[in-house]
Design an enzyme around this catalytic site. Structure first.
Site, mmCIF file in Angstrom:
data_model
loop_
_atom_site.group_PDB
_atom_site.id
_atom_site.type_symbol
_atom_site.label_atom_id
_atom_site.label_comp_id
_atom_site.label_asym_id
_atom_site.label_seq_id
_atom_site.Cartn_x
_atom_site.Cartn_y
_atom_site.Cartn_z
ATOM 1 N N ASP A 1 53.388 71.707 89.594
ATOM 2 C CA ASP A 1 52.277 72.459 89.822
ATOM 3 C C ASP A 1 51.121 72.162 88.966
ATOM 4 O O ASP A 1 51.476 71.862 87.853
ATOM 5 C CB ASP A 1 53.035 74.002 89.655
ATOM 6 C CG ASP A 1 51.802 74.971 89.833
ATOM 7 O OD1 ASP A 1 50.544 75.067 89.370
ATOM 8 O OD2 ASP A 1 52.318 75.882 90.471
ATOM 9 N N ILE A 2 50.201 72.100 89.280
ATOM 10 C CA ILE A 2 48.975 71.551 88.184
ATOM 11 C C ILE A 2 48.546 72.630 87.177
ATOM 12 O O ILE A 2 47.819 72.596 86.250
ATOM 13 C CB ILE A 2 47.847 70.971 88.901
ATOM 14 C CG1 ILE A 2 47.017 72.044 89.845
ATOM 15 C CG2 ILE A 2 48.031 69.724 89.731
ATOM 16 C CD1 ILE A 2 45.767 71.623 90.383
ATOM 17 N N GLU B 1 48.188 82.579 97.633
ATOM 18 C CA GLU B 1 46.848 81.813 97.016
ATOM 19 C C GLU B 1 46.765 80.605 97.839
ATOM 20 O O GLU B 1 45.564 79.855 97.951
ATOM 21 C CB GLU B 1 47.231 81.274 95.827
ATOM 22 C CG GLU B 1 48.454 80.420 95.239
ATOM 23 C CD GLU B 1 49.830 81.223 95.172
ATOM 24 O OE1 GLU B 1 50.816 80.116 95.119
ATOM 25 O OE2 GLU B 1 49.886 82.191 95.513
ATOM 26 N N HIS C 1 55.371 77.953 100.555
ATOM 27 C CA HIS C 1 55.865 76.979 99.670
ATOM 28 C C HIS C 1 56.791 77.860 98.541
ATOM 29 O O HIS C 1 56.761 79.183 98.764
ATOM 30 C CB HIS C 1 54.753 76.562 98.801
ATOM 31 C CG HIS C 1 53.753 77.435 98.247
ATOM 32 N ND1 HIS C 1 52.889 78.124 98.845
ATOM 33 C CD2 HIS C 1 53.763 77.867 96.801
ATOM 34 C CE1 HIS C 1 52.141 78.841 98.140
ATOM 35 N NE2 HIS C 1 52.488 78.898 96.994
ATOM 36 N N HIS D 1 57.986 78.105 94.557
ATOM 37 C CA HIS D 1 57.914 77.509 93.132
ATOM 38 C C HIS D 1 59.228 77.594 92.511
ATOM 39 O O HIS D 1 60.028 78.559 92.520
ATOM 40 C CB HIS D 1 56.907 78.629 92.521
ATOM 41 C CG HIS D 1 55.613 78.940 92.773
ATOM 42 N ND1 HIS D 1 54.475 78.235 92.012
ATOM 43 C CD2 HIS D 1 55.060 79.745 93.740
ATOM 44 C CE1 HIS D 1 53.436 78.739 92.707
ATOM 45 N NE2 HIS D 1 53.658 79.488 93.754
#
Length: 127
Positions: A29-30, A88, A93, A95
């Site tokens: 994750d950026i 978002e 996805h 996390h």
């Protein structure tokens, strides 16, 4: 128009790859909550996590499990949180967030700011 995650899978947008197979892709994750915070996505673009086919969903969890084990071993965290938010980015996805307390998984807190070198080092340690 393809989601940002589909563009990452296609190589149009760079990412810090952690793992990949023919169906799934995992990358850092950026805007991480912790070092090692990883996103796991299906390569097939599906908006909602629970719209995945049953076999895809189970395979995705097993794929994520192997990455979570690496995150735990590498970071020394107590557990790896598995979080599905999905608002978002319109692409299913998961996390995977290293955590030592439940407060470590507070998505409203300030995100880490890492250098490209730090991202590359973390990604390499998880491969």
């Amino acid at each position: 128009m393809a989601s940002i995650f589909s563009r990452i899978v296609a190589g149009e947008i760079p990412s810090y790859r952690v793992a990949e197979n023919d169906k799934f892709y995992a990358f850092l994750d950026i805007a991480p909550l912790a070092k090692g915070h990883t996103l796991v996505i299906p390569k097939r673009e599906v908006d909602y996590f629970y719209d995945l086919e049953d076999d895809e969903l189970s395979e995705m969890i097993v794929f994520a499990k192997s990455i979570a084990k690496k995150i735990k071993a590498t970071t020394g965290c107590k557990k790896v949180a598995t979080v599905v938010l999905g608002l978002e980015v319109a692409h299913a996805h998961i996390h995977l967030v290293p955590m030592n307390t439940e407060k470590d998984v507070d998505f409203s807190k300030e995100k880490l700011s890492l250098t490209p070198e730090e991202f590359a080092e973390i990604a390499a340690s998880l491969q």
